[in-house]
Scaffold this motif. Structure first.
Motif, PDB file in Angstrom:
ATOM      1  N   GLY A  69      23.557  73.868  30.487  1.00  0.00           N
ATOM      2  CA  GLY A  69      24.864  73.306  30.196  1.00  0.00           C
ATOM      3  C   GLY A  69      25.415  73.605  28.821  1.00  0.00           C
ATOM      4  O   GLY A  69      26.587  73.320  28.555  1.00  0.00           O
ATOM      5  N   LEU A  96      35.503  73.555  34.860  1.00  0.00           N
ATOM      6  CA  LEU A  96      34.608  72.420  34.664  1.00  0.00           C
ATOM      7  C   LEU A  96      34.278  72.163  33.202  1.00  0.00           C
ATOM      8  O   LEU A  96      34.083  71.019  32.797  1.00  0.00           O
ATOM      9  N   THR A  97      34.203  73.228  32.404  1.00  0.00           N
ATOM     10  CA  THR A  97      33.801  73.071  31.003  1.00  0.00           C
ATOM     11  C   THR A  97      34.967  73.112  30.031  1.00  0.00           C
ATOM     12  O   THR A  97      34.824  72.731  28.868  1.00  0.00           O
ATOM     13  N   GLN A 116      24.183  75.274  36.155  1.00  0.00           N
ATOM     14  CA  GLN A 116      24.688  75.599  34.825  1.00  0.00           C
ATOM     15  C   GLN A 116      25.655  74.543  34.292  1.00  0.00           C
ATOM     16  O   GLN A 116      25.744  74.332  33.083  1.00  0.00           O
ATOM     17  N   THR A 117      26.397  73.897  35.177  1.00  0.00           N
ATOM     18  CA  THR A 117      27.348  72.873  34.731  1.00  0.00           C
ATOM     19  C   THR A 117      26.929  71.467  35.157  1.00  0.00           C
ATOM     20  O   THR A 117      27.608  70.503  34.808  1.00  0.00           O
ATOM     21  N   SER A 118      25.831  71.349  35.884  1.00  0.00           N
ATOM     22  CA  SER A 118      25.378  70.034  36.338  1.00  0.00           C
ATOM     23  C   SER A 118      23.866  69.915  36.198  1.00  0.00           C
ATOM     24  O   SER A 118      23.123  70.199  37.145  1.00  0.00           O
ATOM     25  N   PRO A 173      33.195  81.206  30.639  1.00  0.00           N
ATOM     26  CA  PRO A 173      31.797  81.581  30.433  1.00  0.00           C
ATOM     27  C   PRO A 173      31.689  82.968  29.816  1.00  0.00           C
ATOM     28  O   PRO A 173      32.688  83.671  29.658  1.00  0.00           O
ATOM     29  N   PHE A 214      33.566  77.731  36.313  1.00  0.00           N
ATOM     30  CA  PHE A 214      32.949  77.327  35.051  1.00  0.00           C
ATOM     31  C   PHE A 214      34.012  76.961  34.018  1.00  0.00           C
ATOM     32  O   PHE A 214      33.882  75.974  33.291  1.00  0.00           O
ATOM     33  N   GLU A 215      35.063  77.776  33.951  1.00  0.00           N
ATOM     34  CA  GLU A 215      36.128  77.505  32.983  1.00  0.00           C
ATOM     35  C   GLU A 215      36.821  76.175  33.292  1.00  0.00           C
ATOM     36  O   GLU A 215      37.137  75.402  32.391  1.00  0.00           O
ATOM     37  N   THR A 234      20.893  80.413  31.049  1.00  0.00           N
ATOM     38  CA  THR A 234      20.466  79.740  32.277  1.00  0.00           C
ATOM     39  C   THR A 234      18.998  79.329  32.296  1.00  0.00           C
ATOM     40  O   THR A 234      18.599  78.527  33.139  1.00  0.00           O
ATOM     41  N   THR A 271      30.961  76.978  20.770  1.00  0.00           N
ATOM     42  CA  THR A 271      31.609  76.328  21.899  1.00  0.00           C
ATOM     43  C   THR A 271      32.667  75.369  21.357  1.00  0.00           C
ATOM     44  O   THR A 271      32.795  75.179  20.148  1.00  0.00           O
ATOM     45  N   THR A 293      27.455  78.756  29.575  1.00  0.00           N
ATOM     46  CA  THR A 293      27.494  79.219  30.971  1.00  0.00           C
ATOM     47  C   THR A 293      27.685  80.723  30.988  1.00  0.00           C
ATOM     48  O   THR A 293      28.318  81.296  30.101  1.00  0.00           O
TER      49      THR A 293
END
Length: 361
Positions: free
Chosen positions: A109, A300-301, A141-143, A305, A297-298, A48, A76, A112
């Motif tokens: 990003g 969106l990505t 974290q995602t944006s 995380p 998070f899961e 972060t 990732t 996460t």
């Protein structure tokens, strides 16, 4: 998303140490004040760019040293990523795959992370600052665009507040509309992003809370503040509200309208948890929010995380410990505790014992 290797040098109480983590459950055990939480904090920092428990990052540097270094080698869906940080007394440098990032948002990003410890009870018990910080860290974290909007908003807000402290009222009244227009644009982006996040968060937190309490309690999360649904309409509404607040803002010397003043209401069985919930209820509510955050998070990505659970098990009763361990399946989890055998219940894990800032071989 998984962290395969973590290296710490002159970070907190670590002189130099390297951790190798598995994809599942990783248990850091040892007596209190040996460095378990410091390791967990390092993971969160590299995900972060934000420290957990301090205001000044120089406190992360080992006493007597000039610089701390930490790095994480990660995997990732898009490939391997190396995240690094150098922390000095008066600043820091962040790197992604060996390249120094010029803007903080460019560090976000890549990984996460969700962090939970007994201190997270502040999220429910304390004032609005804690809940705004939760929203800001989670969404950023995602944006990276949200993180960028936050930075711009904060700078313009500081300039508007400095103007309000001026003694020349005529200058204040003639200049405020300029700042209002700029501030409202970034404020609307922040508010709209929070609306979308809370819309996702609330049902997921309710489901996690029902699971942890066997359905005996209901949890709901509601955003305070009545805003329209489009950025354009939100910005117009904020400009009107700021205009209506000129007299109050000048009298107080700061801006009283905007997302820096908003709050998030957490309700248990319809009652405000901040003034009603017991310690156990507060802990379960905060944990439910964090588990919901991991789900978002899961979604969106496309990958889960890193879940960090710092000294959580000692605060939970046996049934909730077992339920929490069950929820870590499918995630890379870094869990700290004093006695590993008391929290695992037969779960397979990578066990790492820490003493005096060193891994006990």
């Amino acid at each position: 998303m998984v962290i395969k290797k973590l290296t710490l040098q002159n970070f907190r109480n670590y002189e130099k140490e390297t951790f190798f983590f598995s994809e599942g459950l990783n248990v850091l055990s040892g007596k209190n004040a040996q460095g378990k939480t410091n390791c967990a904090e390092a993971v969160f920092y590299l995900c972060t760019g934000a420290p957990l428990r301090i205001r000044h990052e120089k406190q992360l540097v080992r006493m007597g040293e000039e610089k701390a270094y930490l790095s994480a080698e990660t995997e990732t869906r898009s490939g391997t990523v190396k995240l690094e940080a150098e922390i000095f007394e008066n600043g820091r440098s962040l790197f992604v795959n060996g390249n120094k990032v010029r803007k903080f948002v460019d560090f976000l990003g890549h990984m996460t992370s969700v962090f939970f410890s007994p201190g997270e009870l502040r999220l429910v018990q304390d004032g609005p600052d804690e809940r705004r910080r939760f929203l800001n860290l989670s969404i950023s974290q995602t944006s990276p665009a949200y993180g960028s909007a936050l930075l711009r908003y904060s700078k313009i807000l500081d300039q508007r507040n400095n103007l309000l402290k001026s003694k020349d009222v005529d200058t204040i009244l003639s200049t405020l509309p300029v700042w209002d227009e700029q501030l409202s644009v970034y404020a609307a982006r922040i508010i709209r992003a929070r609306q979308e996040f809370i819309k996702e968060l609330s049902p997921l937190a309710a489901e996690a809370h029902a699971y942890l309490t066997d359905g005996l309690e209901t949890l709901s999360v509601v955003a305070e503040g009545n805003y329209p649904e489009t950025e354009e309409e939100i910005a117009k509404k904020l400009v009107r509200e700021m205009e209506n607040s000129y007299e109050r803002d000048i009298r107080l010397g700061y801006t009283t309208v905007g997302p820096h003043r908003d709050d998030l209401k957490i309700l248990i069985d319809g009652a405000d948890a901040r003034g009603y919930a017991s310690q156990g209820q507060t802990r379960t509510a905060a944990l439910s929010l964090k588990l919901a955050e991991a789900k978002i998070f899961e979604k969106l990505t496309g990958e889960p995380p890193v879940l960090i659970l710092d000294d959580v098990m000692s605060e939970l009763d046996l049934p909730r410990r077992k339920k929490l361990v069950e929820r870590t399946r499918g995630l890379q989890c870094i869990l700290t505790c004093t006695h590993a055998e008391r929290v695992l219940y037969g779960e397979e894990s990578t066990k790492i014992k820490i003493h005096g800032g060193r891994i006990v071989k």
